[in-house]
Design an enzyme around this catalytic site. Structure first.
Site, short mmCIF file in Angstrom:
data_model
loop_
_atom_site.label_atom_id
_atom_site.label_comp_id
_atom_site.label_asym_id
_atom_site.label_seq_id
_atom_site.Cartn_x
_atom_site.Cartn_y
_atom_site.Cartn_z
N GLU A 139 110.33 -17.63 -2.95
CA GLU A 139 108.52 -18.77 -2.89
C GLU A 139 108.49 -18.18 -4.71
OE1 GLU A 139 107.46 -18.46 1.66
OE2 GLU A 139 106.02 -17.78 -0.18
N GLY B 73 109.85 -10.06 -5.68
CA GLY B 73 110.53 -8.78 -6.06
C GLY B 73 109.47 -7.90 -7.26
N GLU B 74 110.38 -7.23 -7.43
CA GLU B 74 110.28 -6.15 -8.94
C GLU B 74 111.54 -6.76 -10.34
OE1 GLU B 74 109.38 -4.37 -11.91
OE2 GLU B 74 108.10 -3.07 -10.49
N LEU C 183 98.70 -1.45 -11.72
CA LEU C 183 98.12 -0.16 -11.50
C LEU C 183 97.58 0.63 -10.93
CD1 LEU C 183 97.84 2.55 -13.30
CD2 LEU C 183 95.38 1.98 -14.44
N ASN C 184 96.56 0.12 -10.39
CA ASN C 184 96.30 -0.64 -8.82
C ASN C 184 95.29 0.43 -7.79
OD1 ASN C 184 97.16 -2.78 -8.84
ND2 ASN C 184 99.20 -2.72 -7.76
N CYS D 299 98.67 -13.72 -5.06
CA CYS D 299 99.02 -12.47 -4.95
C CYS D 299 99.15 -11.75 -3.76
CB CYS D 299 97.99 -12.03 -6.25
SG CYS D 299 99.13 -10.41 -6.57
N CYS E 259 105.14 -1.44 -2.32
CA CYS E 259 103.31 -1.55 -2.26
C CYS E 259 102.67 -1.86 -0.62
CB CYS E 259 102.64 -2.39 -2.71
SG CYS E 259 102.96 -2.42 -4.64
N ASN F 99 94.11 -10.13 -1.44
CA ASN F 99 94.23 -10.69 -0.18
C ASN F 99 94.66 -10.51 0.67
OD1 ASN F 99 93.59 -13.15 -2.78
ND2 ASN F 99 95.22 -12.34 -3.69
#
Length: 390
Positions: A85, A199-200, A252-253, A370, A145, A327
């Site tokens: 996507e 993806g990363e 970071l989160n 996101c 994650c 989200n």
């Protein structure tokens, strides 16, 4: 294929060197979709290329969904049938603000203009002048994650450099964007790219960085690109050595390893201290800042203590912080923090003299924001607007 690749191809076919430039221009500036449209090449050369098995094609936009805010989400199919996507965001999402780049200055100036127009007695419509495309780098994601819907897919495969750049070309063609000049062009010529889709990117590093080089030939300067990583240290160290590279955003989160490990298992391999040490190896250019992305999860990482810990982590770095209100997604054990809490968190960081912004969500109603990509294809929610053929 890069210009160097095309030059080697033309040499092998006993063609003049300028034919490589002609084909390169057709591919990356004209964004042609088939060899028949490479009309600067003689027919016999096009026939030879076809006979050798060469084809020109773009990933196919097979479904679209449009948000009430103008955001569009595309299901894009590759040649082998795998899908990713990609998202088109008119006016962007505020993610560029404060990073020192030209794109940031434009974003900040246009937000001021919009506010000024909105304050008029009879405000006129503010036409958008730029757009941001959110690009995927893998089919699925392996990072897992816990707050991200894409993680539920696992990893299927890497995208090639052509498939990554091809998403951008397909979307630009859909909107008939002319990048070479804005004169007489009603569509925005200023395009920003964020490698923040599925993806990363740093787990597909070679193809990602090759795609960046292809995209600069369209031409989209690397200063208008931002890549987001969850903290893949080998990729960061390679990234630091690149002469052509986008701006860097780091997910970071969390303000400490305990919380970060609980929501981002990759922390077990590379903790926050190791991540910051790797970031210190990047030779920042003039007007370049590192962006730290911080997804606010209610009751988990959003207290004033967490804000103080975050300040201690990044103090003294040339950086800014983008706060992202989580989200939502189905069957996920998280909730959004209250708006007052978000504001208090931001003000605490601002008081420490650290630039901090709240990134506005785009396309939430179509699961394009996101952390939401791909869910709509695997398990369409009844409340979602119907996906339509492209």
């Amino acid at each position: 294929m890069s210009l160097e690749d095309l030059s080697d191809l033309m040499e092998n076919l006993c063609q003049k060197p300028y034919r490589a430039n002609q084909l390169h221009d057709a591919l990356y500036r004209q964004r042609i979709t088939s060899l028949d449209r490479a009309t600067t090449l003689p027919q016999n050369l096009r026939d030879t290329l076809a006979g050798e098995g060469y084809t020109i094609g773009l990933p196919e936009i097979v479904q679209t969904a449009r948000s009430v805010d103008g955001t569009e989400r595309y299901l894009i199919r590759m040649a082998d049938g795998e899908t990713v996507e990609t998202v088109w965001m008119p006016d962007g999402d505020g993610g560029e603000r404060g990073d020192g780049s030209q794109a940031a200055e434009e974003e900040e100036k246009e937000e001021e203009d919009q506010a000024s127009i909105a304050a008029e007695p009879n405000p006129s419509t503010f036409p958008y002048r730029r757009s941001t495309i959110c690009v995927s780098s893998q089919v699925g994601c392996a990072v897992n994650c816990q707050f991200c819907l894409t993680a539920k897919l696992g990893i299927r495969r890497n995208l090639t450099a052509g498939e990554i750049a091809g998403q951008v070309a397909a979307v630009l063609n859909r909107h008939q964007v002319a990048l070479s000049s804005s004169r007489g062009n009603p569509n925005p010529a200023r395009i920003n790219l964020v490698f923040m889709g599925m993806g990363e990117p740093f787990l597909n590093y070679a193809n990602f960085i090759a795609a960046v080089r292809l995209l600069t030939q369209m031409p989209i300067p690397e200063s208008r690109m931002t890549v987001s990583t969850s903290g893949i240290l080998p990729g960061i160290l390679d990234f630091a050595k690149e002469t052509v590279r986008p701006k860097l955003a780091v997910s970071l989160n969390a303000s400490n390893d305990q919380i970060r490990e609980s929501i981002m298992p990759i922390t077990r391999k590379w903790n926050i201290a190791a991540l910051l040490e790797a970031l210190a190896t990047i030779p920042l250019r003039n007007r370049e800042w590192i962006t730290f992305e911080y997804v606010l999860l209610g009751g988990i990482n959003d207290s004033l203590q967490h804000a103080d810990e975050l300040i201690a982590l990044v103090r003294g770095m040339r950086c800014k912080i983008n706060l992202i209100v989580w989200n939502s997604g189905p069957n996920m054990p998280f909730h959004e923090p209250p708006q007052t809490g978000v504001s208090t968190f931001q003000k605490r960081i601002m008081a420490a003299g650290i630039p901090v912004y709240i990134r506005r969500p785009r396309g939430r109603d179509i699961y394009a924001a996101c952390g939401q990509l791909k869910r709509t294809v695997e398990q369409p929610p009844s409340a979602l607007v119907e996906l339509t053929p492209a």
